[in-house]
Write a protein that holds these residues in place. Sequence first.
Motif, PDB file in Angstrom:
ATOM      1  N   LEU A  65       0.859  -1.183   0.000  1.00  0.00           N
ATOM      2  CA  LEU A  65       0.000   0.000   0.000  1.00  0.00           C
ATOM      3  C   LEU A  65       0.891   1.227   0.000  1.00  0.00           C
ATOM      4  O   LEU A  65       1.758   1.382   0.860  1.00  0.00           O
ATOM      5  N   VAL A  66       0.688   2.113  -0.980  1.00  0.00           N
ATOM      6  CA  VAL A  66       1.589   3.245  -1.171  1.00  0.00           C
ATOM      7  C   VAL A  66       0.883   4.550  -0.815  1.00  0.00           C
ATOM      8  O   VAL A  66      -0.290   4.746  -1.126  1.00  0.00           O
ATOM      9  N   MET A  67       1.620   5.418  -0.152  1.00  0.00           N
ATOM     10  CA  MET A  67       1.111   6.746   0.202  1.00  0.00           C
ATOM     11  C   MET A  67       1.824   7.794  -0.640  1.00  0.00           C
ATOM     12  O   MET A  67       3.046   7.961  -0.558  1.00  0.00           O
ATOM     13  N   PRO A  68       1.089   8.528  -1.491  1.00  0.00           N
ATOM     14  CA  PRO A  68       1.725   9.552  -2.324  1.00  0.00           C
ATOM     15  C   PRO A  68       1.921  10.861  -1.556  1.00  0.00           C
ATOM     16  O   PRO A  68       1.011  11.358  -0.904  1.00  0.00           O
ATOM     17  N   VAL A  69       3.121  11.385  -1.638  1.00  0.00           N
ATOM     18  CA  VAL A  69       3.404  12.732  -1.142  1.00  0.00           C
ATOM     19  C   VAL A  69       3.651  13.580  -2.388  1.00  0.00           C
ATOM     20  O   VAL A  69       4.635  13.389  -3.097  1.00  0.00           O
ATOM     21  N   VAL A  70       2.720  14.493  -2.662  1.00  0.00           N
ATOM     22  CA  VAL A  70       2.668  15.180  -3.957  1.00  0.00           C
ATOM     23  C   VAL A  70       3.070  16.643  -3.787  1.00  0.00           C
ATOM     24  O   VAL A  70       2.562  17.337  -2.893  1.00  0.00           O
ATOM     25  N   PHE A  71       3.963  17.091  -4.667  1.00  0.00           N
ATOM     26  CA  PHE A  71       4.435  18.472  -4.643  1.00  0.00           C
ATOM     27  C   PHE A  71       4.111  19.137  -5.977  1.00  0.00           C
ATOM     28  O   PHE A  71       4.249  18.526  -7.042  1.00  0.00           O
ATOM     29  N   SER A  72       3.720  20.386  -5.935  1.00  0.00           N
ATOM     30  CA  SER A  72       3.471  21.127  -7.168  1.00  0.00           C
ATOM     31  C   SER A  72       4.795  21.458  -7.849  1.00  0.00           C
ATOM     32  O   SER A  72       5.846  21.558  -7.203  1.00  0.00           O
ATOM     33  N   THR A  73       4.727  21.602  -9.153  1.00  0.00           N
ATOM     34  CA  THR A  73       5.889  22.022  -9.936  1.00  0.00           C
ATOM     35  C   THR A  73       5.435  23.115 -10.903  1.00  0.00           C
ATOM     36  O   THR A  73       4.232  23.381 -11.044  1.00  0.00           O
ATOM     37  N   SER A  74       6.378  23.677 -11.590  1.00  0.00           N
ATOM     38  CA  SER A  74       6.030  24.706 -12.562  1.00  0.00           C
ATOM     39  C   SER A  74       5.339  24.078 -13.757  1.00  0.00           C
ATOM     40  O   SER A  74       5.514  22.881 -14.053  1.00  0.00           O
ATOM     41  N   PRO A 129      -2.895  18.669 -12.475  1.00  0.00           N
ATOM     42  CA  PRO A 129      -1.935  19.771 -12.348  1.00  0.00           C
ATOM     43  C   PRO A 129      -0.499  19.298 -12.524  1.00  0.00           C
ATOM     44  O   PRO A 129      -0.187  18.112 -12.385  1.00  0.00           O
ATOM     45  N   ALA A 130       0.379  20.223 -12.826  1.00  0.00           N
ATOM     46  CA  ALA A 130       1.814  19.930 -12.882  1.00  0.00           C
ATOM     47  C   ALA A 130       2.281  19.575 -11.474  1.00  0.00           C
ATOM     48  O   ALA A 130       2.042  20.321 -10.521  1.00  0.00           O
ATOM     49  N   ALA A 131       2.945  18.441 -11.349  1.00  0.00           N
ATOM     50  CA  ALA A 131       3.327  17.974 -10.018  1.00  0.00           C
ATOM     51  C   ALA A 131       4.365  16.870 -10.135  1.00  0.00           C
ATOM     52  O   ALA A 131       4.595  16.317 -11.209  1.00  0.00           O
ATOM     53  N   SER A 145      18.616  19.938  -1.590  1.00  0.00           N
ATOM     54  CA  SER A 145      18.964  20.407  -2.934  1.00  0.00           C
ATOM     55  C   SER A 145      19.237  19.165  -3.789  1.00  0.00           C
ATOM     56  O   SER A 145      19.781  18.183  -3.287  1.00  0.00           O
ATOM     57  N   PRO A 146      18.815  19.153  -5.052  1.00  0.00           N
ATOM     58  CA  PRO A 146      18.275  20.234  -5.882  1.00  0.00           C
ATOM     59  C   PRO A 146      16.750  20.246  -5.978  1.00  0.00           C
ATOM     60  O   PRO A 146      16.217  20.805  -6.931  1.00  0.00           O
ATOM     61  N   LEU A 147      16.050  19.679  -4.998  1.00  0.00           N
ATOM     62  CA  LEU A 147      14.589  19.714  -5.035  1.00  0.00           C
ATOM     63  C   LEU A 147      14.022  20.919  -4.304  1.00  0.00           C
ATOM     64  O   LEU A 147      13.012  21.494  -4.714  1.00  0.00           O
ATOM     65  N   GLN A 148      14.646  21.291  -3.207  1.00  0.00           N
ATOM     66  CA  GLN A 148      14.055  22.256  -2.283  1.00  0.00           C
ATOM     67  C   GLN A 148      13.567  23.530  -2.966  1.00  0.00           C
ATOM     68  O   GLN A 148      12.438  23.979  -2.731  1.00  0.00           O
ATOM     69  N   ASN A 149      14.393  24.122  -3.802  1.00  0.00           N
ATOM     70  CA  ASN A 149      14.030  25.395  -4.427  1.00  0.00           C
ATOM     71  C   ASN A 149      13.417  25.223  -5.806  1.00  0.00           C
ATOM     72  O   ASN A 149      13.179  26.206  -6.510  1.00  0.00           O
ATOM     73  N   TRP A 150      13.154  23.966  -6.187  1.00  0.00           N
ATOM     74  CA  TRP A 150      12.591  23.696  -7.514  1.00  0.00           C
ATOM     75  C   TRP A 150      11.116  23.338  -7.433  1.00  0.00           C
ATOM     76  O   TRP A 150      10.325  23.753  -8.277  1.00  0.00           O
ATOM     77  N   ILE A 151      10.725  22.588  -6.403  1.00  0.00           N
ATOM     78  CA  ILE A 151       9.320  22.222  -6.244  1.00  0.00           C
ATOM     79  C   ILE A 151       8.548  23.352  -5.580  1.00  0.00           C
ATOM     80  O   ILE A 151       9.117  24.249  -4.944  1.00  0.00           O
ATOM     81  N   GLY A 152       7.227  23.270  -5.716  1.00  0.00           N
ATOM     82  CA  GLY A 152       6.345  24.211  -5.046  1.00  0.00           C
ATOM     83  C   GLY A 152       5.778  23.596  -3.773  1.00  0.00           C
ATOM     84  O   GLY A 152       6.328  22.633  -3.225  1.00  0.00           O
ATOM     85  N   PRO A 153       4.656  24.104  -3.288  1.00  0.00           N
ATOM     86  CA  PRO A 153       4.070  23.616  -2.040  1.00  0.00           C
ATOM     87  C   PRO A 153       3.639  22.146  -2.118  1.00  0.00           C
ATOM     88  O   PRO A 153       3.330  21.634  -3.193  1.00  0.00           O
ATOM     89  N   GLU A 154       3.620  21.526  -0.954  1.00  0.00           N
ATOM     90  CA  GLU A 154       3.133  20.148  -0.862  1.00  0.00           C
ATOM     91  C   GLU A 154       1.618  20.142  -1.023  1.00  0.00           C
ATOM     92  O   GLU A 154       0.895  20.808  -0.279  1.00  0.00           O
ATOM     93  N   MET A 155       1.136  19.347  -1.987  1.00  0.00           N
ATOM     94  CA  MET A 155      -0.297  19.302  -2.284  1.00  0.00           C
ATOM     95  C   MET A 155      -1.007  18.178  -1.523  1.00  0.00           C
ATOM     96  O   MET A 155      -2.148  18.330  -1.102  1.00  0.00           O
ATOM     97  N   VAL A 156      -0.358  17.043  -1.389  1.00  0.00           N
ATOM     98  CA  VAL A 156      -0.901  15.887  -0.670  1.00  0.00           C
ATOM     99  C   VAL A 156       0.230  15.289   0.161  1.00  0.00           C
ATOM    100  O   VAL A 156       1.322  15.067  -0.371  1.00  0.00           O
ATOM    101  N   PRO A 157       0.025  15.070   1.471  1.00  0.00           N
ATOM    102  CA  PRO A 157      -1.187  15.375   2.223  1.00  0.00           C
ATOM    103  C   PRO A 157      -1.334  16.850   2.583  1.00  0.00           C
ATOM    104  O   PRO A 157      -2.388  17.263   3.065  1.00  0.00           O
ATOM    105  N   GLY A 158      -0.282  17.642   2.341  1.00  0.00           N
ATOM    106  CA  GLY A 158      -0.323  19.062   2.682  1.00  0.00           C
ATOM    107  C   GLY A 158       0.540  19.324   3.902  1.00  0.00           C
ATOM    108  O   GLY A 158       0.470  18.592   4.891  1.00  0.00           O
ATOM    109  N   ALA A 159       1.357  20.360   3.822  1.00  0.00           N
ATOM    110  CA  ALA A 159       2.336  20.624   4.879  1.00  0.00           C
ATOM    111  C   ALA A 159       1.688  20.862   6.240  1.00  0.00           C
ATOM    112  O   ALA A 159       2.305  20.594   7.285  1.00  0.00           O
ATOM    113  N   LYS A 160       0.447  21.339   6.270  1.00  0.00           N
ATOM    114  CA  LYS A 160      -0.198  21.603   7.560  1.00  0.00           C
ATOM    115  C   LYS A 160      -0.511  20.320   8.319  1.00  0.00           C
ATOM    116  O   LYS A 160      -0.747  20.348   9.520  1.00  0.00           O
TER     117      LYS A 160
END
Length: 513
Positions: free
Chosen positions: A293-302, A361-363, A420-435
């Motif tokens: 069973l896999v849990m996706p952690v999804v980040f937005s991209t440009s 969305p782009a992710a 690096s090199p992900l930190q400044n390239w990806i956008g906000p965490e979409m799933v599950p969400g940083a909060k």
Amino acid sequence: MVPGNPNQQTTYRLLPTAPNLDTAASMSSPDILIVGAGSAGCTLAHLLHHQYGYSVTLIEPGAAENPEIVAATEIDHTRPARWLKLLGTSSDWNYATEASQSLAGRSLNCPRGRGVGGSSRINAMIWFSPTDDDFNMFSTAAADDRWSTASLRSAYQAAERLVQPESARWISEPAERFLQAATPFGTPVAYRRMNRNGRRWSPAALIADSSGVQTIRASVDRILFRDDQAVGVKLTNGDEIAAGKRVILSAGSIASPAILMRSGIGPRDLLRDAGAQAWLDAAEVGQHLQDHLVMPVVFSTSAAARFDLNVSPRDLVRFDALGRGPLASNIAEAGGLFASDTLQIHVTPTHYLRFPQPGAPAAMTIAVNPTKPKSRGQLAIRSLDASEPPRIDLRYLTDPADVETTIAGVKLARSIAAQSPLQNWIGPEMVPGAKRDSDQTIAKSISRYAQTLYHPVGTCGLGRVVDADLSVIGTRRLSIVDASVFPEMTVGNPNAMVITLATWFANQLAGAC
């Protein structure tokens, strides 16, 4: 007591009568009758005929019979990036799991491949080498010298020569960045794939144009016996086919136990509930069902990093000529084992939950799963009607340890994303969400968003349902060779181990028949 394993207790009671073969006994019969033409069945048919000279008949239901449907899905079967488009089509049995409270009341799709090639027709083509722990697991369960780790490793090497897995011919920018960012945490890799020249490949190619392997496009109702000896099968259309030497079930972790149950082999009470009579009371058939069973952690991209199946004319020519470019992506491009092999990661250049839907969305996704889940489920037939899907109750996350390990995986994915090199390239965490940063809120997200990795195993386990010969305990001339005989889940993707088992078994059977 299970032969070959003095520590395993089970109940095998031969009841009054087994269904007997009548008309098929007089038919011309192959030496070996294989039910299921997936990775195991096709590999077995190829090896048993071409290396050992047996006549072989494979039985596998057809996929799409409509020529227009076949033509419409042809590119999906050849272009690796389009494999997700095959799910839910006529190449898929379209099973679903029972709704589960541990998954917020959800029922998950349970894709299983239909047609020659089986689930290798519709999978992500990842070739993941079995680990030493995987080999040791089989050796321990079999308690037989023939199952030594050296013997299994030799079978794996032969399987790899047969498959010729290919290194990735193209990986996306998210995967490339992940490979660098994850290095402090483990040994990330770009997955090898069951491709040839960049195009998807399945063991179905091993039996293509083989005059010594007959393929019958049909569904099997049940195994036919003379006393406790398997002598053939009955098809759902009423036809009967005899086997000269052996019947082998290679229909997978869902269909193999279902066929056994319809044949009167299984837990007596469960069969009675389905309107069947058990002639062999085999309590372990259908039990110990597991999946990754896999849990996706999804980040937005440009938007510029969006992965799109509608490639440019240049990329289309590139793929057609060289087997390279975005169409050569298998989507689950990179990953590996982490946290002392307790976690596996799969990285995609997509939004895991929405791609390939229009408007996704782009992710990018860093998806995590426990490699050795402790939760166990059960499979049972609902009736004797072979067309009725079985009850697939995987009981995901019912063992708290699986929840804890998946939470640790989400935290690991976030740690990798912060490098690096992900930190400044990806956008906000979409799933599950940083909060959602507490264990409690992460656990709730897991129950809401986790998905199957399409790896059901264990329903006819070695040492429980089959013995060290992979023969069904309590029967003669009936074997099972597929992921259902796994004693437990393999550490990584199971397809390479399935083909390894088929390779090992073909060699053993050649010396015994």
